[in-house]
Design a protein around this motif. Structure first.
Motif, PDB file in Angstrom:
ATOM      1  N   ASP A   1      17.143 -25.842  50.725  1.00  0.00           N
ATOM      2  CA  ASP A   1      16.866 -24.283  51.412  1.00  0.00           C
ATOM      3  C   ASP A   1      17.034 -23.158  50.359  1.00  0.00           C
ATOM      4  OD1 ASP A   1      15.683 -22.840  53.703  1.00  0.00           O
ATOM      5  OD2 ASP A   1      17.722 -22.392  54.190  1.00  0.00           O
ATOM      6  N   ALA A   2      18.031 -23.360  49.385  1.00  0.00           N
ATOM      7  CA  ALA A   2      18.535 -22.070  48.743  1.00  0.00           C
ATOM      8  C   ALA A   2      17.837 -22.474  47.509  1.00  0.00           C
ATOM      9  CB  ALA A   2      20.145 -22.433  48.412  1.00  0.00           C
ATOM     10  N   GLY A   3      16.838 -23.295  47.078  1.00  0.00           N
ATOM     11  CA  GLY A   3      16.394 -23.707  45.890  1.00  0.00           C
ATOM     12  C   GLY A   3      15.173 -23.067  45.906  1.00  0.00           C
ATOM     13  N   PRO A   4      14.126 -23.755  44.941  1.00  0.00           N
ATOM     14  CA  PRO A   4      12.704 -23.248  44.748  1.00  0.00           C
ATOM     15  C   PRO A   4      11.843 -24.032  45.474  1.00  0.00           C
ATOM     16  CG  PRO A   4      13.388 -24.571  42.900  1.00  0.00           C
ATOM     17  CD  PRO A   4      14.635 -24.603  43.993  1.00  0.00           C
TER      18      PRO A   4
ATOM     19  N   GLN B   1      20.204 -34.831  43.059  1.00  0.00           N
ATOM     20  CA  GLN B   1      18.903 -35.011  42.930  1.00  0.00           C
ATOM     21  C   GLN B   1      18.283 -33.605  42.997  1.00  0.00           C
ATOM     22  OE1 GLN B   1      16.780 -37.932  42.194  1.00  0.00           O
ATOM     23  NE2 GLN B   1      18.713 -38.136  41.550  1.00  0.00           N
ATOM     24  N   VAL B   2      18.889 -32.834  44.086  1.00  0.00           N
ATOM     25  CA  VAL B   2      18.180 -31.566  44.392  1.00  0.00           C
ATOM     26  C   VAL B   2      18.110 -30.388  43.194  1.00  0.00           C
ATOM     27  CG1 VAL B   2      18.289 -29.422  45.927  1.00  0.00           C
ATOM     28  CG2 VAL B   2      18.769 -31.679  46.873  1.00  0.00           C
ATOM     29  N   GLU B   3      19.331 -30.529  42.459  1.00  0.00           N
ATOM     30  CA  GLU B   3      19.632 -29.883  41.383  1.00  0.00           C
ATOM     31  C   GLU B   3      18.931 -30.263  40.242  1.00  0.00           C
ATOM     32  OE1 GLU B   3      23.295 -28.437  38.493  1.00  0.00           O
ATOM     33  OE2 GLU B   3      23.642 -29.568  40.067  1.00  0.00           O
TER      34      GLU B   3
ATOM     35  N   ALA C   1      19.905 -25.961  60.173  1.00  0.00           N
ATOM     36  CA  ALA C   1      20.723 -25.964  58.964  1.00  0.00           C
ATOM     37  C   ALA C   1      20.107 -25.254  57.796  1.00  0.00           C
ATOM     38  CB  ALA C   1      21.234 -27.162  58.360  1.00  0.00           C
ATOM     39  N   THR C   2      18.806 -24.728  58.242  1.00  0.00           N
ATOM     40  CA  THR C   2      18.138 -23.968  57.327  1.00  0.00           C
ATOM     41  C   THR C   2      17.359 -22.774  57.795  1.00  0.00           C
ATOM     42  OG1 THR C   2      16.094 -25.411  57.775  1.00  0.00           O
ATOM     43  CG2 THR C   2      17.485 -26.214  55.960  1.00  0.00           C
ATOM     44  N   SER C   3      16.809 -21.840  56.961  1.00  0.00           N
ATOM     45  CA  SER C   3      16.441 -20.828  57.552  1.00  0.00           C
ATOM     46  C   SER C   3      14.981 -20.443  57.268  1.00  0.00           C
ATOM     47  CB  SER C   3      17.021 -19.524  57.206  1.00  0.00           C
ATOM     48  OG  SER C   3      17.232 -19.371  55.861  1.00  0.00           O
ATOM     49  N   ARG C   4      14.593 -21.201  55.855  1.00  0.00           N
ATOM     50  CA  ARG C   4      13.347 -20.669  54.971  1.00  0.00           C
ATOM     51  C   ARG C   4      12.575 -21.796  54.954  1.00  0.00           C
ATOM     52  NH1 ARG C   4      11.623 -22.046  50.294  1.00  0.00           N
ATOM     53  NH2 ARG C   4      13.618 -22.862  49.738  1.00  0.00           N
ATOM     54  N   ILE C   5      12.986 -22.923  54.709  1.00  0.00           N
ATOM     55  CA  ILE C   5      12.148 -24.073  54.167  1.00  0.00           C
ATOM     56  C   ILE C   5      11.348 -24.964  55.305  1.00  0.00           C
ATOM     57  CG2 ILE C   5      14.022 -25.855  54.331  1.00  0.00           C
ATOM     58  CD1 ILE C   5      13.135 -26.642  51.393  1.00  0.00           C
TER      59      ILE C   5
END
Length: 291
Positions: free
Chosen positions: A23-26, A280-282, A53-57
């Motif tokens: 959610d904090a990534g691209p 993996q996310v990073e 747990a998220t707001s955007r994705i």
């Protein structure tokens, strides 16, 4: 080009951290597969937790095995997730390929295509706000967008492509890279043949894992386990081995796949991660950034 991540299924408790990092990534979307007779979290329940747990994705089933479920209840569950996530839910829907999933709920595997279409009719009716039936009122809540959440059909066969064009908002392609363009063009042709306006949304999914050798081996072993066993229907010999061999495991492969999918008109690419560690996310974010 939107880029999503398919979530690993082996460590359900870790998915909250996966979701927060993504959610904090691209990334545009989090996807979660569906099976019944397997050691995986139930996707609608899990995605509901991740929505909080998220707001955007966005949150997406990939794909939900709709013929295993009672249609009216499924309509209410999916529209609840849609409404409570602020319209961030996409229903990826399909048939599945495991006989034991159907046997576990007593569903007729030979009617799964017809059952899927019947379920889709119920979903659309419920989401429209119409009465469920004679003497039965509407089933709420109202969806976040008129007509209900976006629906993508996962399919490989000509019948599945026709179903996606007739009943869905788009197509989710989990085929090999070399086959994706042909399936996309078939979907567009069927869309036009059905007299649909605009164009279908086209999403491609690929199995992937990045990192040192032990993480890649873990991912390959899990993917092989997922596709092996006696209960799969209509899979060609060597399918599991082929899936493992085609897994994307380098940053160059990730970037090349994004470029190739953009060239053939994909709206989004989902990289389905089979290694469970949250690094993996990073790693995927770095690959997409060219680092």
């Amino acid at each position: 080009m939107n880029i999503g991540l398919g979530l690993p299924i082996s460590e359900p408790a870790a998915l909250l951290e996966w979701a927060r990092l993504a959610d904090a990534g691209p990334f545009s979307t989090l996807g979660l597969l569906d099976r019944l007779v397997y050691d995986n979290p139930e996707p609608l329940v899990a995605l509901a937790v991740l929505a909080g747990a998220t707001s955007r994705i966005r949150l997406q089933t990939e794909v939900l095995l709709a013929p295993l479920r009672e249609p009216a209840l499924l309509a209410k569950q999916t529209v609840t997730l849609d409404r409570m996530s602020g319209g961030r839910f996409t229903l990826g829907i399909g048939l599945g390929a495991r006989r034991d999933d159907y046997e576990a709920v007593g569903a007729d595997v030979h009617r799964r295509g017809a059952r899927l279409e019947e379920t889709m009719e119920v979903l659309r009716r419920v989401w429209s706000g119409e009465p469920y039936g004679e003497g039965i009122g509407p089933i709420g809540p109202r969806p976040a967008r008129r007509g209900g959440p976006e629906v993508l059909f996962g399919a490989f066969s000509p019948a599945g492509i026709r179903r996606a064009a007739r009943l869905g908002d788009g197509f989710l392609c989990a085929a090999h890279l070399a086959d994706a363009e042909g399936l996309f063009r078939s979907t567009e042709a069927e869309w036009q043949a059905q007299g649909r306006s605009g164009r279908p949304r086209l999403v491609a999914q690929f199995n992937a894992a990045l990192g040192p050798d032990h993480l890649v081996k873990e991912a390959r072993d899990r993917l092989y386990d997922y596709y092996s066993g006696p209960h799969y229907m209509n899979l060609p010999a060597g399918f599991a081995e082929g899936a493992v061999a085609s897994m994307l495991t380098t940053s160059d492969q990730i970037r090349d796949t994004v470029t190739r999918m953009a060239d053939i008109g994909a709206d989004e690419v989902m990289f389905y991660c089979w290694a469970s560690d949250t690094t993996q996310v990073e790693r995927f974010a770095g690959a997409l950034g060219g680092t």
